[in-house]
Design a protein around this motif. Sequence first.
Motif, PDB file in Angstrom:
ATOM      1  N   HIS A 170      58.178  37.507  64.687  1.00 37.97           N
ATOM      2  CA  HIS A 170      57.120  38.110  65.750  1.00 37.97           C
ATOM      3  C   HIS A 170      56.577  39.661  65.452  1.00 37.97           C
ATOM      4  O   HIS A 170      55.584  40.079  65.929  1.00 37.97           O
ATOM      5  CB  HIS A 170      57.927  38.512  67.047  1.00 37.97           C
ATOM      6  N   GLU A 171      56.997  40.015  64.402  1.00 36.88           N
ATOM      7  CA  GLU A 171      56.582  41.332  64.268  1.00 36.88           C
ATOM      8  C   GLU A 171      55.648  41.671  63.037  1.00 36.88           C
ATOM      9  O   GLU A 171      54.983  42.486  62.689  1.00 36.88           O
ATOM     10  CB  GLU A 171      57.628  42.486  63.389  1.00 36.88           C
ATOM     11  N   LEU A 172      55.292  40.146  62.627  1.00 38.86           N
ATOM     12  CA  LEU A 172      54.130  40.235  61.561  1.00 38.86           C
ATOM     13  C   LEU A 172      52.719  39.596  62.180  1.00 38.86           C
ATOM     14  O   LEU A 172      52.821  38.894  63.163  1.00 38.86           O
ATOM     15  CB  LEU A 172      54.680  38.841  60.599  1.00 38.86           C
ATOM     16  N   GLN A 213      50.460  24.656  59.058  1.00 38.90           N
ATOM     17  CA  GLN A 213      49.665  25.124  60.051  1.00 38.90           C
ATOM     18  C   GLN A 213      50.327  26.140  60.910  1.00 38.90           C
ATOM     19  O   GLN A 213      51.699  25.951  61.239  1.00 38.90           O
ATOM     20  CB  GLN A 213      49.066  24.124  60.976  1.00 38.90           C
ATOM     21  N   SER A 214      49.857  27.365  61.421  1.00 37.88           N
ATOM     22  CA  SER A 214      50.378  27.969  62.442  1.00 37.88           C
ATOM     23  C   SER A 214      51.540  28.598  61.638  1.00 37.88           C
ATOM     24  O   SER A 214      52.925  28.462  62.151  1.00 37.88           O
ATOM     25  CB  SER A 214      50.860  27.501  63.707  1.00 37.88           C
ATOM     26  N   ALA A 215      51.557  29.440  60.538  1.00 33.99           N
ATOM     27  CA  ALA A 215      52.968  29.889  59.760  1.00 33.99           C
ATOM     28  C   ALA A 215      53.710  30.719  60.722  1.00 33.99           C
ATOM     29  O   ALA A 215      54.985  30.637  60.473  1.00 33.99           O
ATOM     30  CB  ALA A 215      52.354  30.800  58.764  1.00 33.99           C
ATOM     31  N   SER A 216      53.231  31.413  61.705  1.00 33.21           N
ATOM     32  CA  SER A 216      54.294  32.151  62.346  1.00 33.21           C
ATOM     33  C   SER A 216      55.155  31.381  63.340  1.00 33.21           C
ATOM     34  O   SER A 216      56.439  31.940  63.388  1.00 33.21           O
ATOM     35  CB  SER A 216      53.587  33.305  63.336  1.00 33.21           C
ATOM     36  N   THR A 217      54.865  30.168  63.544  1.00 34.36           N
ATOM     37  CA  THR A 217      55.718  29.418  64.387  1.00 34.36           C
ATOM     38  C   THR A 217      56.398  28.656  63.503  1.00 34.36           C
ATOM     39  O   THR A 217      57.488  27.998  63.967  1.00 34.36           O
ATOM     40  CB  THR A 217      55.084  28.462  65.338  1.00 34.36           C
ATOM     41  N   HIS A 218      56.164  28.706  62.389  1.00 33.15           N
ATOM     42  CA  HIS A 218      56.994  27.721  61.279  1.00 33.15           C
ATOM     43  C   HIS A 218      58.074  28.205  60.727  1.00 33.15           C
ATOM     44  O   HIS A 218      59.162  27.943  60.337  1.00 33.15           O
ATOM     45  CB  HIS A 218      56.085  27.314  60.040  1.00 33.15           C
ATOM     46  N   LEU A 219      58.058  29.800  60.846  1.00 36.19           N
ATOM     47  CA  LEU A 219      59.055  30.640  60.516  1.00 36.19           C
ATOM     48  C   LEU A 219      60.212  30.626  61.326  1.00 36.19           C
ATOM     49  O   LEU A 219      60.042  30.515  62.631  1.00 36.19           O
ATOM     50  CB  LEU A 219      58.757  32.210  60.139  1.00 36.19           C
ATOM     51  N   THR A 220      61.538  30.742  61.105  1.00 33.16           N
ATOM     52  CA  THR A 220      62.692  30.962  62.006  1.00 33.16           C
ATOM     53  C   THR A 220      62.555  32.218  62.477  1.00 33.16           C
ATOM     54  O   THR A 220      62.498  33.182  62.014  1.00 33.16           O
ATOM     55  CB  THR A 220      64.033  30.859  61.235  1.00 33.16           C
ATOM     56  N   PRO A 221      62.576  32.372  64.002  1.00 36.86           N
ATOM     57  CA  PRO A 221      62.322  33.446  64.704  1.00 36.86           C
ATOM     58  C   PRO A 221      63.168  34.781  64.573  1.00 36.86           C
ATOM     59  O   PRO A 221      63.045  35.755  64.737  1.00 36.86           O
ATOM     60  CB  PRO A 221      61.990  33.202  66.146  1.00 36.86           C
ATOM     61  N   VAL A 222      64.578  34.147  64.264  1.00 36.07           N
ATOM     62  CA  VAL A 222      65.993  34.977  64.573  1.00 36.07           C
ATOM     63  C   VAL A 222      66.197  35.683  63.201  1.00 36.07           C
ATOM     64  O   VAL A 222      67.190  36.082  62.998  1.00 36.07           O
ATOM     65  CB  VAL A 222      66.999  34.474  65.072  1.00 36.07           C
TER      66      VAL A 222
END
Length: 313
Positions: free
Chosen positions: A147-149, A99-108
């Motif tokens: 964050h760019e996706l 769920q919420s793939a964008s927050t599942h990915l490592t942001p840096v």
Amino acid sequence: MTELLELDRLSVRFLLGQRATVRAVTDATLRLRPGRVLALVGESGCGKSVLAAALLGLLPGNAQVRGKAVLRGGIELLSAPEAVLARQVRGRLIGLVPQSASTHLTPVRTARSQLVETIRALGAATGADQLAERVGLNPADLDRYPHELSGGMAQRVALALALVADPQVILADEPTTGLDRPLVHRTVDLLAEAATDDRAVLLITHDLAAARRVATDVAVMYASRIVEAGPAEEVLTDPWHPYTAGLLAALPDGGFRPIPGHPPMLTELDRIEQEWGCVFCQRCPEVPGFAPCTGDPELREHGDRWVAAHPPC
């Protein structure tokens, strides 16, 4: 065993000290076959995501689990040690689309670096660009940070990560949360494409419209129990359980008629069943005056389709 995944009376309870017990999943029985998309649907909080966490061995320490969940090949997931789950199951036999793939990915880190790392860790032969193209993503987009996706791009990256080791089962846990309707359609269509002759998808969702779009089979969950299951076309056009009928009536083409009331607290299910006979009867349009459940006490079953007995639903 022809099924890729077979659940037999899987139950999960959480002990909250001396205060209460949360009955999160009760006697869940499911069969997931190759080439199929099984949608597990129901209102938020009914236990769907807890079931997913149980299959992957990701429950907290206060969980009590019983029943069986067997993958093709003989691995029993509920009793398997952590070493087996970590080295043989997660990512290899079961791929997770969170769920919420964008927050599942490592942001840096870029999407590419995370995908390459997963490929290396799982010893997969495929390349990052190949996986990107497989899920309909431009390989150049892998060089972006999370964050760019867009939401749709992040969800495709998550699907690519789940497909790295070509797992038997794709477990998608509310993969359309926060997406607009066109992106919901694209996401579930990609999941449906992943259900090949030797792979199946377990789609966990509260979005009945998304389930209707791609599911070959549906299981309906209410207050920790699966109350109805069967081929999607049959269940979603001729529901046997009043809860399933209520969910369909709440859709736009069903007239926007919401089910009255609210689901019961999962800490109260034992008491409600003792007093009322059925945890749905306080919301059920077939029960006059909120009387105890007097539904058919026999399990109704025909072929691959069944509805829960009353009581309890």
